[in-house]
Design an enzyme around this catalytic site. Structure first.
Site, PDB file in Angstrom:
ATOM      1  N   HIS A 161       0.704  -2.886 -12.421  1.00 17.05           N
ATOM      2  CA  HIS A 161       1.332  -4.099 -12.970  1.00 17.05           C
ATOM      3  C   HIS A 161       0.303  -5.215 -13.194  1.00 17.05           C
ATOM      4  O   HIS A 161       0.636  -6.396 -13.160  1.00 17.05           O
ATOM      5  CB  HIS A 161       2.484  -4.578 -12.073  1.00 17.05           C
ATOM      6  CG  HIS A 161       3.636  -3.608 -12.078  1.00 17.05           C
ATOM      7  ND1 HIS A 161       4.615  -3.642 -13.041  1.00 17.05           N
ATOM      8  CD2 HIS A 161       3.917  -2.562 -11.274  1.00 17.05           C
ATOM      9  CE1 HIS A 161       5.477  -2.653 -12.803  1.00 17.05           C
ATOM     10  NE2 HIS A 161       5.072  -1.977 -11.749  1.00 17.05           N
ATOM     11  N   ASP A 203      -1.892  -4.757 -15.894  1.00 21.36           N
ATOM     12  CA  ASP A 203      -2.323  -4.702 -17.308  1.00 21.36           C
ATOM     13  C   ASP A 203      -1.726  -5.830 -18.139  1.00 21.36           C
ATOM     14  O   ASP A 203      -2.429  -6.514 -18.881  1.00 21.36           O
ATOM     15  CB  ASP A 203      -2.098  -3.315 -17.944  1.00 21.36           C
ATOM     16  CG  ASP A 203      -0.687  -2.788 -17.905  1.00 21.36           C
ATOM     17  OD1 ASP A 203       0.188  -3.435 -17.292  1.00 21.36           O
ATOM     18  OD2 ASP A 203      -0.441  -1.710 -18.499  1.00 21.36           O
ATOM     19  N   SER A 252       3.575   8.785 -17.321  1.00 16.56           N
ATOM     20  CA  SER A 252       3.518   8.320 -18.689  1.00 16.56           C
ATOM     21  C   SER A 252       3.666   9.389 -19.757  1.00 16.56           C
ATOM     22  O   SER A 252       2.838   9.537 -20.658  1.00 16.56           O
ATOM     23  CB  SER A 252       2.232   7.548 -18.902  1.00 16.56           C
ATOM     24  OG  SER A 252       2.567   6.439 -19.655  1.00 16.56           O
ATOM     25  N   SER A 287       5.758   9.116 -21.980  1.00 16.45           N
ATOM     26  CA  SER A 287       6.019   8.424 -23.250  1.00 16.45           C
ATOM     27  C   SER A 287       4.708   8.068 -23.964  1.00 16.45           C
ATOM     28  O   SER A 287       4.590   8.246 -25.173  1.00 16.45           O
ATOM     29  CB  SER A 287       6.896   7.184 -23.032  1.00 16.45           C
ATOM     30  OG  SER A 287       6.329   6.359 -22.061  1.00 16.45           O
ATOM     31  N   ASP A 297      -1.242   2.748 -20.169  1.00 19.14           N
ATOM     32  CA  ASP A 297      -0.869   4.149 -20.370  1.00 19.14           C
ATOM     33  C   ASP A 297      -1.400   4.686 -21.697  1.00 19.14           C
ATOM     34  O   ASP A 297      -1.960   5.788 -21.767  1.00 19.14           O
ATOM     35  CB  ASP A 297       0.655   4.303 -20.337  1.00 19.14           C
ATOM     36  CG  ASP A 297       1.251   3.758 -19.063  1.00 19.14           C
ATOM     37  OD1 ASP A 297       0.479   3.428 -18.148  1.00 19.14           O
ATOM     38  OD2 ASP A 297       2.485   3.653 -18.978  1.00 19.14           O
TER      39      ASP A 297
HETATM   40  C1  GLA Z   1       4.098   1.352 -16.745  1.00 19.24           C
HETATM   41  C2  GLA Z   1       3.634   0.575 -17.979  1.00 19.24           C
HETATM   42  C3  GLA Z   1       2.179   0.148 -17.840  1.00 19.24           C
HETATM   43  C4  GLA Z   1       1.901  -0.527 -16.521  1.00 19.24           C
HETATM   44  C5  GLA Z   1       2.482   0.275 -15.365  1.00 19.24           C
HETATM   45  C6  GLA Z   1       2.366  -0.446 -14.066  1.00 19.24           C
HETATM   46  O1  GLA Z   1       3.451   2.576 -16.660  1.00 19.24           O
HETATM   47  O2  GLA Z   1       3.815   1.340 -19.140  1.00 19.24           O
HETATM   48  O3  GLA Z   1       1.820  -0.668 -18.925  1.00 19.24           O
HETATM   49  O4  GLA Z   1       2.373  -1.848 -16.525  1.00 19.24           O
HETATM   50  O5  GLA Z   1       3.848   0.597 -15.578  1.00 19.24           O
HETATM   51  O6  GLA Z   1       1.054  -0.587 -13.706  1.00 19.24           O
END
Ligand code: GLA
Length: 387
Positions: free
Chosen positions: A34, A36, A125, A127, A172
């Site tokens: 959290h 980014d 991730s 997505s 991601d």
């Molecule tokens: C998800 C979001 C990222 C990042 C993380 C937490 O994966 O897609 O952009 O904020 O949560 O670090």
């Protein structure tokens, strides 16, 4: 995953012709959660699991025929339809195609079949793996590969924002596009500078334990967390008009304390986690340079504590997995990714690995009626054309 598997479905579900095949990975993140969207640092790496897609222009103006192999679901839609498809998986295709068009790629109708082996909703991730895989394919088929890697990262992020309802940061999509086998990457999300860190911890390994608690960021409190951070920055900016405060990256502990009463305890705690996390990523970089994995692990536990108590994105099952890691003397353990379910990432000494995994399976099963899934981390390459 085998190319032949995807190809056989592509041939069967469309007109028998073959196209080009692209692959793109999911990601892990060692530390920097959290941060980014707060302009901070992250420390991700691509994994050896992801999404593979076969794609081919179909000679129509804007009709996309899409087949999700794993779901056995076929959706056809037009890029000119302002509403786009309803199926959530198809919205990634629709969204990325429109975002690539915005970047000047003359996307026309195409056929696509895709499959994935990155677990869905596990915080790895899936997505971003889809977005960067499809972006890579569209760039190749329609765009002469003129769109830069960074623009593909941003197109993936914009897809999340504009078509999928998640106001995510860039970690991601960055990891999925820029990943390199054997390397983690330290990314400064404000300047977008990054460096590759070869990651071969002597005597340790990384393992993910998947709680199998469904993780869904869309419509989740993920966006609320981001709003809290932005709210704190707004208050700090108002108190300090002489400075420029764009994200929490620009703010100090003192400034956070100054606005504590105005922003309320919830937003305060969230921002406090982010400021701490910013410092922890830098501490981890130093520790890695010195080969001090015990220090890396200590930071990971602190991150877990902050994500659980202050940022409030953990859940009972993940806290339990974290406790089991501690009991087994695991060097570092924490919730990974956006939160609200998914995996813990564990840095564990080789000699403790077997016992830890067995104990986690047994205890978790006794409490929740199923074992966590175990993924050994192999750091792989980013988005690419396979054939
Ligand atoms: C998800 C979001 C990222 C990042 C993380 C937490 O994966 O897609 O952009 O904020 O949560 O670090």
């Amino acid at each position: 995953m085998e190319i032949d598997f995807v190809r056989s479905r592509f041939i069967k579900h469309f007109d028998g012709k073959t196209g080009n095949v692209y692959a793109s990975p999911g990601r892990i993140n060692l530390i920097g959660e959290h941060t980014d969207y707060n302009g901070g640092f992250v420390f991700p790496g691509a994994v050896d699991k992801g999404v593979m897609a076969e794609m081919r222009a179909n000679d129509t103006e804007d009709t996309v025929m899409a087949y999700a192999i794993d779901l056995k679901d076929r959706v056809d839609f037009k890029l000119s339809d302002p509403a786009g498809p309803k199926a959530s998986w198809a919205r990634y295709i629709y969204g990325i195609a429109l975002e690539m068009k915005k970047l000047g790629v003359p996307v026309k109708g195409f056929n696509i079949a895709f499959a994935g082996d990155v677990p869905l909703g596990a915080g790895m991730s899936s997505s971003a793996a889809m977005e960067s895989c499809f972006a890579c394919g569209l760039n190749d088929i329609f765009g002469d590969n003129k769109v830069s890697q960074w623009d593909m990262v941003l197109a993936g992020q914009a897809t999340e924002h504009n078509y999928c309802g998640v106001n995510c940061g860039i970690m991601d999509q960055f990891a999925s596009v820029f990943g390199k086998a054997g390397c983690l990457m330290r990314l400064d999300c404000r300047s977008r500078e990054f460096e590759y860190f070869p990651f071969k911890p002597d005597g340790y390994r990384l393992v993910l334990l998947d709680s199998v608690v469904k993780h869904q960021l869309a419509g989740s409190p993920y966006n609320d967390r981001r709003n809290s951070c932005e709210n704190v920055v707004k208050h700090i900016q108002a108190k300090h008009p002489e400075g420029k405060y764009e994200t929490l990256r620009d703010c100090t502990w003192e400034q956070l304390d100054e606005v504590r009463a105005e922003v309320g305890e919830e937003d305060y705690k969230r921002a406090k986690f982010v400021l701490g996390e910013k410092d922890r990523v830098l501490a981890v970089c130093d520790a890695l340079n010195e080969g001090d994995y015990e220090k890396v692990g200590e930071m990971m536990y602190q991150t877990h504590e902050g994500l659980s108590k202050d940022y409030e994105v953990s859940c009972e099952e993940l806290d339990y997995l974290n406790d089991i890691a501690k009991e087994n003397g695991v060097t570092g353990s924490r919730i990974m990714g956006g939160g609200f379910g998914g995996c813990t990432i564990n840095l564990v000494r080789n000699d403790l690995y077997k016992q830890f995994v067995a104990d986690a399976k047994q205890k978790f099963n006794a409490k929740y009626g199923h074992e966590p899934k175990v993924y050994d981390v192999v750091i792989g390459d980013g988005a690419r054309k396979l054939c």
